[in-house]
Scaffold this motif. Structure first.
Motif, short mmCIF file in Angstrom:
data_model
loop_
_atom_site.label_atom_id
_atom_site.label_comp_id
_atom_site.label_asym_id
_atom_site.label_seq_id
_atom_site.Cartn_x
_atom_site.Cartn_y
_atom_site.Cartn_z
N LEU A 280 -20.11 53.35 -11.51
CA LEU A 280 -20.94 53.27 -10.54
C LEU A 280 -20.09 52.95 -9.22
O LEU A 280 -20.40 53.78 -8.16
CB LEU A 280 -21.92 52.42 -10.72
N VAL A 281 -19.27 52.04 -9.15
CA VAL A 281 -18.43 51.78 -8.23
C VAL A 281 -17.68 52.85 -7.62
O VAL A 281 -17.70 53.20 -6.38
CB VAL A 281 -17.39 50.49 -8.58
N ALA A 282 -17.12 53.77 -8.57
CA ALA A 282 -16.35 55.03 -8.30
C ALA A 282 -17.42 55.85 -7.51
O ALA A 282 -17.02 56.56 -6.63
CB ALA A 282 -15.77 55.61 -9.52
N GLU A 283 -18.46 55.98 -7.99
CA GLU A 283 -19.44 56.97 -7.64
C GLU A 283 -20.20 56.31 -6.02
O GLU A 283 -20.20 57.11 -5.15
CB GLU A 283 -20.60 56.93 -8.33
N ALA B 103 -13.26 48.02 1.33
CA ALA B 103 -12.91 46.75 0.79
C ALA B 103 -14.04 46.25 -0.13
O ALA B 103 -13.84 45.56 -1.12
CB ALA B 103 -12.68 45.74 2.09
N LEU B 104 -15.43 46.49 0.13
CA LEU B 104 -16.52 45.99 -0.55
C LEU B 104 -16.46 46.44 -2.11
O LEU B 104 -16.22 45.64 -3.08
CB LEU B 104 -17.87 46.47 -0.14
N TYR B 105 -16.02 47.64 -2.45
CA TYR B 105 -15.79 48.24 -3.67
C TYR B 105 -14.63 47.90 -4.16
O TYR B 105 -14.37 48.07 -5.42
CB TYR B 105 -15.97 49.84 -3.67
N ASP B 106 -13.54 47.78 -3.33
CA ASP B 106 -12.45 47.07 -3.90
C ASP B 106 -12.44 45.77 -4.47
O ASP B 106 -12.06 45.48 -5.58
CB ASP B 106 -11.03 47.12 -2.86
#
Length: 736
Positions: free
Chosen positions: A692-695, A706-709
């Motif tokens: 889901l992070v990738a999506e 930066a948030l999803y990193d």
């Protein structure tokens, strides 16, 4: 002296008003007359059909039936003869100044000179002259002829029928004087029982409010046709003019002119010039009798018997039209008829000499009271007193007219008192505003404008104390300020700092915020104090979005400047933290020095959230309470964290855009997927969370990379070392 200007200047204005009232320039006199006109319109004299005064009217219908004016004097003689036989006193509001051009001896030369016409000449010479016929008829009964006083000398003066006796001072210098007159023909005046002037005396605005009962040619006094009508009707011989200094009349050493005129049994009060105020009834059809009806065989003699009959015209073409307070187009003859009626009725309008003194005393007394009451009781209560005094004066003047027919002027004194009140309260207001301006100048650089305004209105608030309020706090700080400052000297750094703080401050103030303090490159602001703002969280959110947008514009300008100066450009970034909750706000500090500020846990939380924007790579981080208050804006939940210095976890959100962004399909799709990702993350479903992070990366803009990193790194760490079954998804922040 300056401290007492609010007394001195109103006193000078009051003195000026008293002087103007005593001198009485034309504009004051005219304004008073207009007020008196309103009294006359509100309560005209009630018409009494029993009064023995009528007008035989040469109206349009009469001229249509009997021919255009001037009539042959023989036709006028028929009218006079018929009225005399019916027992009327006849008064002409007409001047027969020229011989009748229709007399036989005057019309014959106008005919063609044929033998037949020349043969008639001897017969015509034996025919009676029309003027002689009218003169003979006039001499047979009670008739008053008329003349007009003019401003040019004349070869002949009017005949005097009644004599004048004067009681008291000689009033002649107060009575209007004319050098000449246009008189009726001698053969008409000779047989008349009375002879009076037909002049009216309009005021400068053309309105006839008073009629002169006496005027003069040199030292000779003449009566009006209304006065002569009354004298002749009573069979009196002499008028008695009672002037100042007469028995029963106080003159205090001054000759003030006529006081009263006696006409037979009637005593008529007048002004000093011998004028009588006319209390008009307005035009009444019962007062008029068309002249053609009098000449009809079936005319009822009782309609004129024993009455004073004024003969005049209402026909528009003959132009004897006058203006009165009740009617702008009144037949001139009616003015004289109404004056005679008024004397019969004893309904006199008076303006005694003492009214001048009463008006001056009222102006002086109330003016002084207002001047000295304002400093003691303030503008409001003094204004109430002034309004009551003015209303009382207007009411008293109306009562004096309605009950006693006195004309008292409340207008000028009331206006003067109002001006005195306005001047004094204006001076006090300007002085108060000056004191407020001093407070603003003294504290405007230290306190927010809203606070300064409150202090200016209530300096008593300059004391220690605070109150608990639900508020929204905002912290703003530049990222990497130390690195940025290295490329500037002290003056350049000051300019840079001011270029950042000034527009950010403008945005805060424009959104009803209050600047608490500046801390180097950081700003602390709050909402909902000192002024109430139910949308304080929403306003703070909108402010932070505007600040981010303004910073982008500043970066564009700074980039261009750096390139022009040949130095490296460092993009300026900032973090904004916002929290909402109960705080203590007020004048905080010591007795020697204090500041209008706010304290409480929410202040610390906002500061910590501003620091966490670096952790999550977003420009704006807001608390859950602030997010609730700012509903409608585009937000994304960041995390559940326990910030440094606090033990209770806080749900934190990123503020991404305004209402339009929040309604967009892209944001709604992204926010939904992000919420699903957080649920998988907190449920320790690392595979789903990672997917889901990738999506979310594909749905989000670059600013959230930066948030999803951060979340991708956390998921890898938790896969390597599980947080345990008791983990509640809370992240503990170890740095500010």
């Amino acid at each position: 002296m300056r401290r007492r200007l609010h007394i001195v200047l109103p006193l000078l204005l009051l003195a000026l008003a008293l002087g103007l009232r005593a001198y009485e320039p034309q504009f004051i006199h005219h304004a008073r007359l207009l007020l008196f006109d309103s009294f006359l319109r509100l309560e005209p004299r009630e018409y009494d059909p029993g009064l023995p005064v009528r007008i035989v009217d040469l109206d349009d219908a009469t001229l249509e039936r009997l021919g255009q004016w001037p009539w042959p004097r023989t036709l006028v003689a028929q009218l006079v003869d018929r009225l005399q036989r019916m027992g009327a006193v006849i008064v002409f509001d007409i001047v027969f100044a020229e011989p009748d051009r229709t007399s036989p001896s005057r019309i014959l030369p106008l005919w063609p000179q044929t033998p037949e016409i020349e043969a008639l000449a001897a017969q015509v010479d034996e025919m009676p002259d029309n003027d002689a016929v009218l003169g003979e008829i006039i001499g047979q009964g009670a008739v008053v002829t008329g003349f007009s006083l003019v401003d040019e000398a004349s070869p002949r003066l009017p005949e005097v029928k009644g004599t004048f006796a004067i009681a008291g001072d000689d009033p002649r210098r107060h009575i209007g004087n004319f050098p000449g007159a246009v008189t009726s023909l001698p053969e008409l005046e000779a047989g008349a029982w009375g002879n009076g002037f037909i002049n009216s005396d309009p005021d400068p605005d053309g309105i006839n409010r008073r009629v002169p009962l006496v005027l003069r040619l040199g030292d000779t006094l003449y009566p009006s046709i209304a006065a002569e009508a009354l004298r002749v009707a009573q069979g009196a011989e002499t008028y008695v003019v009672k002037a100042s200094g007469a028995s029963g009349e106080e003159n205090f050493g001054e000759n003030t002119g006529v006081v009263m005129i006696r006409i037979g049994d009637f005593f008529v009060p007048t002004d000093g010039a011998g004028n009588m105020w006319v209390h008009y009834t307005g035009t009444r059809p019962e007062r008029y009798i068309p002249a053609w009806e009098v000449l009809e065989p079936d005319f009822d003699p009782e309609r004129v018997a024993g009455r004073i009959i004024f003969i005049g015209t209402s026909a528009a073409g003959l132009k004897d039209i006058r203006a009165t307070p009740l009617d702008p187009v009144l037949a001139g003859v009616e003015i004289h008829a109404e004056a005679a009626e008024q004397i019969f009725a004893g309904d006199f309008i008076l303006r005694p000499d003492l009214t001048e003194g009463l008006e001056l005393v009222y102006l002086l007394a109330v003016g002084l009271l207002v001047i000295f009451l304002i400093p003691w009781f303030g503008a409001r209560w003094s204004g109430v007193f002034g309004v009551l005094a003015i209303a009382g004066a207007i009411g008293a003047s109306w009562y004096a007219f309605a009950a006693h027919r006195w004309l008292l002027d409340p207008l000028f004194p009331s206006i003067a008192i109002l001006l005195v009140y306005i001047l004094e309260t204006g001076i006090i207001f300007l002085r108060t505003e000056g004191e407020k301006r001093w407070v603003r100048n003294a504290f405007g650089r230290y306190l927010s404008p809203a606070v300064v305004d409150q202090l200016a209105e209530d300096p008593g608030r300059l004391s220690l104390g605070g109150e608990m309020r639900d508020m929204t706090i905002l912290f703003c700080d530049i990222r990497g300020f130390t690195t940025i400052s290295e490329q500037f000297d002290a003056q350049g750094l000051t300019r840079f700092r001011n270029r950042f703080l000034t527009p950010m401050t403008e945005l805060i103030l424009a959104h009803r915020g209050t600047i608490d303090k500046y801390m180097g490159d950081a700003i602390m602001a709050f909402w909902n104090a000192p002024m109430d703002d139910p949308e304080h969280a929403l306003q703070a959110g909108r402010t932070s979005l505007a600040m981010v947008e303004r910073l982008a514009a500043l970066n564009t300008a700074w980039r261009a400047e750096a390139e022009a100066e040949g130095r490296r450009f460092i993009e300026v970034r900032m973090g904004v933290g916002i929290s909402t909750g109960e705080c203590c706000v007020g004048n905080l500090g010591s007795d020697q020095r204090f500041d209008y500020s706010v304290i409480g846990d929410e202040v610390n939380l906002a500061s910590r959230l501003e620091g966490q924007t670096k952790t999550y790579g977003v420009p704006i981080a807001i608390s859950e309470a602030a997010a609730t208050g700012a509903q409608g804006l585009a937000m994304l939940e960041l995390d559940l964290i326990t910030v440094r210095g606090k033990t209770r976890p806080e749900r934190v959100f990123a503020l991404l855009g305004d209402e339009a962004v929040a309604r967009s399909e892209a944001h709604q799709a992204h926010e939904g997927r992000h919420r699903t990702m957080l649920a998988a993350y907190r449920g320790q479903d690392w595979a789903a969370a990672e997917r889901l992070v990738a999506e979310c990366r594909t749905l989000a803009s670059e600013r959230l990379a930066a948030l999803y990193d951060l979340y991708a790194e956390r998921i890898r760490d938790f896969r390597a070392e599980s947080p345990g079954a008791e983990w509640d998804g809370v992240f503990v922040a170890l740095r500010k």
